[in-house]
Each structure stands twice: as C-alpha cells, then as structure tokens.
Scaffold this motif. Structure first.
Motif, PDB file in Angstrom:
ATOM      1  N   CYS A  93      84.096  -9.930 -23.972  1.00 33.89           N
ATOM      2  CA  CYS A  93      82.877 -10.000 -23.164  1.00 33.89           C
ATOM      3  C   CYS A  93      81.707  -9.951 -24.136  1.00 33.89           C
ATOM      4  CB  CYS A  93      82.819  -8.845 -22.189  1.00 33.89           C
ATOM      5  SG  CYS A  93      81.231  -8.687 -21.317  1.00 33.89           S
ATOM      6  N   THR A  94      80.963 -11.038 -24.205  1.00 37.43           N
ATOM      7  CA  THR A  94      79.828 -11.136 -25.115  1.00 37.43           C
ATOM      8  C   THR A  94      78.535 -11.022 -24.326  1.00 37.43           C
ATOM      9  OG1 THR A  94      81.089 -12.473 -26.650  1.00 37.43           O
ATOM     10  CG2 THR A  94      78.694 -12.545 -26.860  1.00 37.43           C
ATOM     11  N   ALA A  95      77.656 -10.147 -24.797  1.00 44.45           N
ATOM     12  CA  ALA A  95      76.443  -9.811 -24.063  1.00 44.45           C
ATOM     13  C   ALA A  95      75.192 -10.371 -24.733  1.00 44.45           C
ATOM     14  CB  ALA A  95      76.317  -8.292 -23.962  1.00 44.45           C
ATOM     15  N   SER A  96      74.172 -10.565 -23.924  1.00 47.78           N
ATOM     16  CA  SER A  96      72.858 -10.959 -24.426  1.00 47.78           C
ATOM     17  C   SER A  96      71.794 -10.475 -23.456  1.00 47.78           C
ATOM     18  CB  SER A  96      72.759 -12.472 -24.610  1.00 47.78           C
ATOM     19  OG  SER A  96      72.962 -13.137 -23.387  1.00 47.78           O
ATOM     20  N   GLY A  97      70.574 -10.307 -23.970  1.00 45.59           N
ATOM     21  CA  GLY A  97      69.458  -9.970 -23.103  1.00 45.59           C
ATOM     22  C   GLY A  97      69.164  -8.496 -22.950  1.00 45.59           C
ATOM     23  N   PHE A  98      69.916  -7.648 -23.645  1.00 44.54           N
ATOM     24  CA  PHE A  98      69.640  -6.211 -23.600  1.00 44.54           C
ATOM     25  C   PHE A  98      70.173  -5.580 -24.879  1.00 44.54           C
ATOM     26  CE2 PHE A  98      73.945  -4.635 -22.640  1.00 44.54           C
ATOM     27  CZ  PHE A  98      74.556  -5.775 -22.166  1.00 44.54           C
ATOM     28  N   THR A  99      69.827  -4.318 -25.108  1.00 45.62           N
ATOM     29  CA  THR A  99      70.238  -3.624 -26.338  1.00 45.62           C
ATOM     30  C   THR A  99      71.669  -3.138 -26.174  1.00 45.62           C
ATOM     31  OG1 THR A  99      67.925  -2.938 -26.631  1.00 45.62           O
ATOM     32  CG2 THR A  99      69.592  -1.864 -28.013  1.00 45.62           C
ATOM     33  N   PHE A 100      72.584  -3.983 -26.550  1.00 41.63           N
ATOM     34  CA  PHE A 100      74.013  -3.775 -26.298  1.00 41.63           C
ATOM     35  C   PHE A 100      74.499  -2.405 -26.763  1.00 41.63           C
ATOM     36  CE2 PHE A 100      78.297  -5.177 -25.575  1.00 41.63           C
ATOM     37  CZ  PHE A 100      79.050  -4.614 -26.588  1.00 41.63           C
ATOM     38  N   SER A 101      74.083  -2.009 -27.948  1.00 45.49           N
ATOM     39  CA  SER A 101      74.627  -0.796 -28.557  1.00 45.49           C
ATOM     40  C   SER A 101      74.303   0.470 -27.760  1.00 45.49           C
ATOM     41  CB  SER A 101      74.119  -0.654 -29.986  1.00 45.49           C
ATOM     42  OG  SER A 101      72.709  -0.550 -30.006  1.00 45.49           O
ATOM     43  N   ARG A 102      73.329   0.406 -26.894  1.00 45.45           N
ATOM     44  CA  ARG A 102      72.922   1.595 -26.141  1.00 45.45           C
ATOM     45  C   ARG A 102      73.643   1.758 -24.811  1.00 45.45           C
ATOM     46  NH1 ARG A 102      66.306   1.346 -26.869  1.00 45.45           N
ATOM     47  NH2 ARG A 102      66.293   1.482 -29.155  1.00 45.45           N
ATOM     48  N   TYR A 103      74.489   0.806 -24.488  1.00 45.63           N
ATOM     49  CA  TYR A 103      75.090   0.794 -23.164  1.00 45.63           C
ATOM     50  C   TYR A 103      76.567   1.155 -23.198  1.00 45.63           C
ATOM     51  CZ  TYR A 103      70.995  -1.142 -20.950  1.00 45.63           C
ATOM     52  OH  TYR A 103      69.731  -1.305 -20.446  1.00 45.63           O
ATOM     53  N   VAL A 104      76.995   1.876 -22.169  1.00 42.51           N
ATOM     54  CA  VAL A 104      78.416   2.058 -21.917  1.00 42.51           C
ATOM     55  C   VAL A 104      78.970   0.723 -21.424  1.00 42.51           C
ATOM     56  CG1 VAL A 104      80.129   3.230 -20.497  1.00 42.51           C
ATOM     57  CG2 VAL A 104      78.148   4.492 -21.358  1.00 42.51           C
ATOM     58  N   MET A 105      80.086   0.325 -21.990  1.00 40.73           N
ATOM     59  CA  MET A 105      80.720  -0.926 -21.605  1.00 40.73           C
ATOM     60  C   MET A 105      82.071  -0.624 -20.953  1.00 40.73           C
ATOM     61  SD  MET A 105      78.478  -3.113 -22.437  1.00 40.73           S
ATOM     62  CE  MET A 105      79.443  -4.580 -22.053  1.00 40.73           C
ATOM     63  N   SER A 106      82.349  -1.354 -19.889  1.00 41.15           N
ATOM     64  CA  SER A 106      83.570  -1.095 -19.135  1.00 41.15           C
ATOM     65  C   SER A 106      84.236  -2.405 -18.734  1.00 41.15           C
ATOM     66  CB  SER A 106      83.245  -0.314 -17.853  1.00 41.15           C
ATOM     67  OG  SER A 106      82.540   0.861 -18.115  1.00 41.15           O
ATOM     68  N   TRP A 107      85.524  -2.297 -18.473  1.00 41.08           N
ATOM     69  CA  TRP A 107      86.273  -3.375 -17.847  1.00 41.08           C
ATOM     70  C   TRP A 107      86.769  -2.873 -16.488  1.00 41.08           C
ATOM     71  CZ3 TRP A 107      86.576  -8.300 -19.505  1.00 41.08           C
ATOM     72  CH2 TRP A 107      86.274  -8.563 -20.841  1.00 41.08           C
ATOM     73  N   LEU A 166      88.157   0.605 -11.935  1.00 40.32           N
ATOM     74  CA  LEU A 166      87.903   0.764 -13.359  1.00 40.32           C
ATOM     75  C   LEU A 166      89.212   0.683 -14.134  1.00 40.32           C
ATOM     76  CD1 LEU A 166      85.968   1.564 -15.721  1.00 40.32           C
ATOM     77  CD2 LEU A 166      86.566   3.938 -15.202  1.00 40.32           C
ATOM     78  N   VAL A 167      89.196  -0.103 -15.193  1.00 40.43           N
ATOM     79  CA  VAL A 167      90.354  -0.215 -16.069  1.00 40.43           C
ATOM     80  C   VAL A 167      90.152   0.625 -17.333  1.00 40.43           C
ATOM     81  CG1 VAL A 167      91.727  -1.792 -17.487  1.00 40.43           C
ATOM     82  CG2 VAL A 167      90.898  -2.529 -15.231  1.00 40.43           C
ATOM     83  N   ALA A 168      89.002   0.432 -17.985  1.00 38.63           N
ATOM     84  CA  ALA A 168      88.729   1.148 -19.238  1.00 38.63           C
ATOM     85  C   ALA A 168      87.240   1.145 -19.498  1.00 38.63           C
ATOM     86  CB  ALA A 168      89.469   0.503 -20.405  1.00 38.63           C
ATOM     87  N   ALA A 169      86.781   2.150 -20.226  1.00 40.85           N
ATOM     88  CA  ALA A 169      85.367   2.251 -20.566  1.00 40.85           C
ATOM     89  C   ALA A 169      85.229   2.796 -21.974  1.00 40.85           C
ATOM     90  CB  ALA A 169      84.635   3.147 -19.576  1.00 40.85           C
ATOM     91  N   ILE A 170      84.120   2.427 -22.618  1.00 43.88           N
ATOM     92  CA  ILE A 170      83.835   2.902 -23.968  1.00 43.88           C
ATOM     93  C   ILE A 170      82.355   3.230 -24.055  1.00 43.88           C
ATOM     94  CG2 ILE A 170      83.513   0.538 -24.848  1.00 43.88           C
ATOM     95  CD1 ILE A 170      84.812   1.557 -27.497  1.00 43.88           C
ATOM     96  N   THR A 171      82.059   4.394 -24.624  1.00 38.74           N
ATOM     97  CA  THR A 171      80.665   4.813 -24.708  1.00 38.74           C
ATOM     98  C   THR A 171      79.931   4.063 -25.805  1.00 38.74           C
ATOM     99  OG1 THR A 171      81.295   6.599 -26.214  1.00 38.74           O
ATOM    100  CG2 THR A 171      81.189   7.115 -23.845  1.00 38.74           C
ATOM    101  N   SER A 172      78.613   4.207 -25.812  1.00 37.11           N
ATOM    102  CA  SER A 172      77.828   3.629 -26.881  1.00 37.11           C
ATOM    103  C   SER A 172      78.294   4.205 -28.210  1.00 37.11           C
ATOM    104  CB  SER A 172      76.349   3.929 -26.675  1.00 37.11           C
ATOM    105  OG  SER A 172      76.130   5.311 -26.629  1.00 37.11           O
ATOM    106  N   ALA A 173      78.317   3.385 -29.228  1.00 35.21           N
ATOM    107  CA  ALA A 173      78.826   3.731 -30.562  1.00 35.21           C
ATOM    108  C   ALA A 173      80.343   3.969 -30.555  1.00 35.21           C
ATOM    109  CB  ALA A 173      78.121   4.954 -31.147  1.00 35.21           C
ATOM    110  N   GLY A 174      80.988   3.714 -29.453  1.00 33.97           N
ATOM    111  CA  GLY A 174      82.443   3.798 -29.408  1.00 33.97           C
ATOM    112  C   GLY A 174      82.990   5.197 -29.595  1.00 33.97           C
TER     113      GLY A 174
END
Length: 116
Positions: free
Chosen positions: A22-36, A47-55
C-alpha cells in the motif's frame, strides 16, 4: 490529495504466499498508524494487522498470527502485508488504512482469493 493504493492481490493456492503493498501520498506517512483490514463476502470488515508510526509496535488478529507480517518503509511511504500459509478463509478484499487521532483514510482494496 490523499491516496492509498494497494497492490499485490490475486489468486493463490492454499498454503501459498502473497505480499500486499500500500503506497501512500498526500499526507505525512511516517506519523500515521497503518493498518490492513479485510472484508469477505457477507461479512463485516475486520482488522487484520496494524503497525504504529516508526514501526515500534504491531498487532494482529488471532486468525493470522504467525502467518502474516506487517511492515512499513517510511522512505517509500509504503506498508506491506506478507501473507504466508494462506487458507481459503483468508479470501477477502484487503484494504489499507491510514489513521491518526483525528483523521483516517482508506484505500480502494485489493482482492485476495485462496483456492485450489
């Protein structure tokens, strides 16, 4: 304009592997929690999985623990979901989500079908 673009889905046999991106654009990616998340026909999105900012931390649904791995590459603005030992019950549309305390965005989804 915020965009989340998933890729990597497809048809795979039981026991096989896929890697979603999943490739993102338009926001500060590193500051966001990312989930599948995933949604199978006739079922609610889960929810399948989630990863916090900075992993720094990850969490997984019980059904995928030990088989799926979420990771992120902030330089590439991309989050991954490595899926191993796939089962027919993993068949679903998989969605990427970016969220902070106040905002959330979804990708359009990618189909994963596990079948012989």
């Amino acid at each position: 304009q915020v965009q989340l673009v998933e890729s990597g889905g497809g048809l795979v046999q039981p026991g096989g592997s896929l890697r979603l991106s999943c490739t993102a654009s338009g926001f500060t990616f590193s500051r966001y929690v990312m989930s599948w998340y995933r949604q199978a026909p006739g079922k609610e999105r889960e929810l399948v999985a989630a990863i916090t900012s900075a992993g720094g931390s990850t969490n997984y649904a019980e059904a995928v623990k030990g088989r799926f791995t979420i990771s992120r590459d902030d330089a590439k603005r991309t989050v991954y979901l490595q899926m191993n030992s796939l089962k027919p019950e993993d068949t679903a549309v998989y969605y990427c989500k970016a969220e902070s305390a106040r905002l959330a965005w979804w990708g359009q989804g990618t189909q994963v079908t596990v079948s012989s």
